[in-house]
Write a protein that holds these residues in place. Structure first.
Motif, PDB file in Angstrom:
ATOM      1  N   ASP A 332       1.021  -1.231  -0.009  1.00  0.00           N
ATOM      2  CA  ASP A 332       0.132   0.063   0.001  1.00  0.00           C
ATOM      3  C   ASP A 332       0.992   1.199  -0.043  1.00  0.00           C
ATOM      4  OD1 ASP A 332      -2.285   1.444  -0.140  1.00  0.00           O
ATOM      5  OD2 ASP A 332      -2.735   1.181   2.112  1.00  0.00           O
ATOM      6  N   LEU A 333       2.058   1.251   0.598  1.00  0.00           N
ATOM      7  CA  LEU A 333       2.971   2.359   0.561  1.00  0.00           C
ATOM      8  C   LEU A 333       3.546   2.481  -0.745  1.00  0.00           C
ATOM      9  CD1 LEU A 333       4.745   1.504   4.202  1.00  0.00           C
ATOM     10  CD2 LEU A 333       2.982   3.165   3.603  1.00  0.00           C
ATOM     11  N   LEU A 334       3.672   1.667  -1.695  1.00  0.00           N
ATOM     12  CA  LEU A 334       4.074   1.585  -2.947  1.00  0.00           C
ATOM     13  C   LEU A 334       3.064   2.195  -3.724  1.00  0.00           C
ATOM     14  CD1 LEU A 334       6.239  -1.763  -3.391  1.00  0.00           C
ATOM     15  CD2 LEU A 334       7.049   0.551  -3.859  1.00  0.00           C
ATOM     16  N   ILE A 335       1.609   1.908  -3.431  1.00  0.00           N
ATOM     17  CA  ILE A 335       0.850   2.370  -4.044  1.00  0.00           C
ATOM     18  C   ILE A 335       0.766   3.787  -3.704  1.00  0.00           C
ATOM     19  CG2 ILE A 335      -1.918   2.529  -4.120  1.00  0.00           C
ATOM     20  CD1 ILE A 335      -1.875  -0.483  -3.437  1.00  0.00           C
ATOM     21  N   GLN A 389      -4.438   8.286 -12.527  1.00  0.00           N
ATOM     22  CA  GLN A 389      -5.172   8.694 -11.244  1.00  0.00           C
ATOM     23  C   GLN A 389      -6.403   8.072 -11.285  1.00  0.00           C
ATOM     24  OE1 GLN A 389      -5.602  12.872 -10.439  1.00  0.00           O
ATOM     25  NE2 GLN A 389      -7.565  12.627  -9.698  1.00  0.00           N
ATOM     26  N   VAL A 390      -6.765   7.332 -10.322  1.00  0.00           N
ATOM     27  CA  VAL A 390      -8.057   6.121 -10.420  1.00  0.00           C
ATOM     28  C   VAL A 390      -9.047   6.871  -9.488  1.00  0.00           C
ATOM     29  CG1 VAL A 390      -6.611   4.325 -11.121  1.00  0.00           C
ATOM     30  CG2 VAL A 390      -7.107   4.760  -8.691  1.00  0.00           C
ATOM     31  N   ALA A 391     -10.274   6.782  -9.743  1.00  0.00           N
ATOM     32  CA  ALA A 391     -11.482   7.190  -8.994  1.00  0.00           C
ATOM     33  C   ALA A 391     -11.896   5.868  -8.045  1.00  0.00           C
ATOM     34  CB  ALA A 391     -12.819   7.601  -9.994  1.00  0.00           C
ATOM     35  N   VAL A 392     -11.865   5.859  -7.153  1.00  0.00           N
ATOM     36  CA  VAL A 392     -12.058   5.011  -6.019  1.00  0.00           C
ATOM     37  C   VAL A 392     -13.236   5.239  -5.159  1.00  0.00           C
ATOM     38  CG1 VAL A 392     -11.096   3.578  -4.014  1.00  0.00           C
ATOM     39  CG2 VAL A 392      -9.532   4.307  -5.821  1.00  0.00           C
ATOM     40  N   VAL A 411      -4.268   2.000  -7.396  1.00  0.00           N
ATOM     41  CA  VAL A 411      -3.409   2.870  -8.316  1.00  0.00           C
ATOM     42  C   VAL A 411      -3.329   2.068  -9.761  1.00  0.00           C
ATOM     43  CG1 VAL A 411      -0.946   2.133  -7.809  1.00  0.00           C
ATOM     44  CG2 VAL A 411      -1.818   4.832  -8.720  1.00  0.00           C
ATOM     45  N   ALA A 412      -3.366   2.816 -10.679  1.00  0.00           N
ATOM     46  CA  ALA A 412      -3.124   1.985 -11.904  1.00  0.00           C
ATOM     47  C   ALA A 412      -1.994   2.526 -12.891  1.00  0.00           C
ATOM     48  CB  ALA A 412      -4.329   2.051 -12.732  1.00  0.00           C
ATOM     49  N   THR A 413      -1.386   1.863 -13.297  1.00  0.00           N
ATOM     50  CA  THR A 413      -0.170   2.134 -14.737  1.00  0.00           C
ATOM     51  C   THR A 413      -0.808   1.806 -16.075  1.00  0.00           C
ATOM     52  OG1 THR A 413       1.235   0.142 -14.349  1.00  0.00           O
ATOM     53  CG2 THR A 413       1.533   2.198 -12.690  1.00  0.00           C
ATOM     54  N   VAL A 421      -2.030  -2.781 -18.866  1.00  0.00           N
ATOM     55  CA  VAL A 421      -2.490  -1.765 -17.917  1.00  0.00           C
ATOM     56  C   VAL A 421      -2.373  -2.621 -16.586  1.00  0.00           C
ATOM     57  CG1 VAL A 421      -4.681  -0.923 -16.747  1.00  0.00           C
ATOM     58  CG2 VAL A 421      -4.442  -0.527 -19.196  1.00  0.00           C
ATOM     59  N   VAL A 422      -1.808  -2.066 -15.554  1.00  0.00           N
ATOM     60  CA  VAL A 422      -1.750  -2.878 -14.258  1.00  0.00           C
ATOM     61  C   VAL A 422      -2.522  -2.068 -12.983  1.00  0.00           C
ATOM     62  CG1 VAL A 422      -0.045  -3.939 -12.720  1.00  0.00           C
ATOM     63  CG2 VAL A 422       0.559  -3.823 -15.135  1.00  0.00           C
TER      64      VAL A 422
END
Length: 504
Positions: A332-335, A389-392, A411-413, A421-422
């Motif tokens: 989660d910190l990486l996210i 930037q994703v909408a959560v 998050v997504a790349t 897409v990841v």
């Protein structure tokens, strides 16, 4: 079960995935260097004494940069002690960790190891007990091709070509009273600015990191950054951020919300840097090198250094044993680091081996992966292209330390070159699974390549030398793609990666 949704669209780009986000840290602390990366006589050691098993795991981890030689250690370090014939190198007391350093590994050995492993060196200079002249000396030794005293000394020591180190830290945690050569903000600002100015006179294109406060919990936090950057702004590129995350009193719910604190910390540092920019009418932006971060059980027995007349070489220090829950937090910190890629341009997981580390070793024996290895490696090896930037949309959960926080972090790349897409997601709930719906309708022709979840019914499971494989990232068989949407079930206290590729 909680219901949550994530909407991903390639139009909403935060910034590029920065390879330096996946850096690590090697300090002369405990068994990180000696018996960690370096152990002559080990069955896997090469001709230069470097452990082959650790080198292989470092590559698998996806490490891109390594910060060296500290950390607190650097504030009392005489780098000249670690060059030349090993039999002539003096042993020195390390005041930071109450240990003895034999100086068997120094600048040349570290640079050789970086070349062998394929990582970028990130050097720190001693601004605790030393200053401008010594910073220039080590820069000359490392980066000048030849024709000067220190560059010719490097060549005589066996390194014909310069190391061309690009990124340099101007000291370490200088607001910390524990730091050898601890300074006030004003004292450090002057020294760092003059060091930066002189280093740029030698090599104008260097990337320089000025010390921020040692953590957001310091009384100096905020005012330190403002004072230092007000002096150094035009001479540096980054301000450092350091923060560790702790599970206090068995409060798992708050611990799983650690990334909320990291996000607030990042935004606070950015706010101060931008305030200095506005006040000084500067054109450029100062960005963040988050060059120390991890989970750390700071009050645990392995964190206690020796005392008195005991000054051992490479004592077992800070050898935390990580749980599944720790790995979820690291993921989660990486996210969070990725979500802030517009301003966090580099980061270093502290540290690489044995010391609060993803890799552990036995002296003369085995090396194995700790739980936190897995989310780091999967993120480092699969995040490519742009961070989106994703909408959560997720329910909130109550925590004692952070208040109400979202149950889901994501998050997504997106790699425009391949179309891949990841999506990375963490379920922070200690009790409830999340039924996740990912809207990918803005993309065409995707298929699930891989869906992996890291979690366990026992969030306190730990890896050991005897059993490091019972709990591994497992295929999430609930992940299904239909009509441009991925649905999947994420267990409580888990971290997930869904990787999608194009069908064409």
């Amino acid at each position: 079960m909680h219901n949550a949704s994530v909407t991903v669209n390639p139009a909403f780009v935060v910034g590029p995935v920065r390879p330096r986000t996946f850096g690590s840290f090697v300090e002369h602390l405990g068994r990180c260097v000696y018996e960690g990366i370096y152990e002559p006589g080990h069955p896997t050691a090469d001709a230069d004494g470097f452990r082959g098993d650790v080198a292989e795991l470092t590559r698998e981890l996806g490490t891109t940069t390594v910060r060296y030689p500290g950390g607190n250690f650097v504030s009392g370090y005489k780098w000249e002690d670690g060059i030349g014939p090993k039999e002539d190198r003096p042993a020195r007391l390390d005041l930071a960790w109450h240990s003895t350093d034999p100086n068997t590994v120094g600048v040349d050995e570290f640079m050789l190891w970086c070349q062998k492993v394929g990582v970028e060196p990130m050097m720190a200079v001693n601004l605790g007990t030393r200053g401008v002249a010594e910073a220039l000396d080590i820069l000359e030794y490392c980066n000048i091709p030849g024709g000067t005293a220190w560059s010719e000394q490097r060549k005589a020591n066996g390194a014909e070509d310069p190391y061309r180190v690009q990124m340099w830290c101007l000291g370490n945690e200088m607001d910390g009273p524990w730091q050898t050569g601890h300074k006030t903000a004003e004292e450090y600002a002057r020294l760092a600015t003059e060091s930066a100015r002189a280093m740029r006179q030698m090599q104008p294109g260097l990337e320089l990191v000025v010390c921020g406060s040692s953590s957001s919990d310091m009384d100096t936090f905020g005012t330190w950054e403002y004072t230092v950057l007000s002096e150094a702004y035009e001479h540096v590129d980054y301000v450092s951020a350091h923060e560790y995350y702790y599970e206090d009193g068995g409060d798992l719910a708050s611990f799983l919300g650690s990334a909320v604190k990291m996000d607030r910390f990042i935004k606070s540092v950015v706010a101060v840097a931008d305030a200095v920019r506005a006040a000084g009418k500067h054109d450029k932006r100062i960005n963040i090198s988050f060059d120390e971060w991890n989970v750390w059980y700071q009050q645990a027995t392995p964190s206690k250094p020796p005392t008195g007349d005991d000054w051992p070489v490479a004592p077992a220090l800070l050898e935390d044993v990580y749980t599944v829950a720790d790995a979820v937090v690291v993921g989660d910190l990486l996210i969070t680091l990725l979500r802030n890629t517009d301003r966090v341009h580099a980061a270093s997981l502290a540290q690489l081996v044995n010391v609060i580390a993803p890799i552990m070793t036995e002296t003369g024996g085995r090396a194995w992966k700790q739980t936190i290895f897995h989310p780091f490696a999967l993120t480092a090896n699969n995040a490519r292209g742009d961070v989106l930037q994703v909408a959560v949309d997720a329910p909130t959960i109550a925590t004692e330390r952070h208040g109400e926080i979202p149950a889901l972090s994501a998050v997504a790349t997106h790699d425009p070159a391949t179309g891949d897409v990841v999506v990375f997601a963490a379920n922070r709930s200690t009790s409830d699974a999340v039924a996740l719906d990912i809207d990918l309708s803005a993309f065409a022709g995707l298929e699930i390549v891989e869906a992996l979840t890291y979690g366990n019914d026992d969030p306190y499971w730990t890896a050991t030398a005897d059993d490091s494989t019972s709990v591994l990232p497992a295929h999430n068989t609930t992940a299904v793609l239909a009509d441009g949407r991925v649905t999947a079930e994420l267990p409580a206290t888990s971290w997930t990666m869904v990787r999608l590729g194009t069908t064409a």
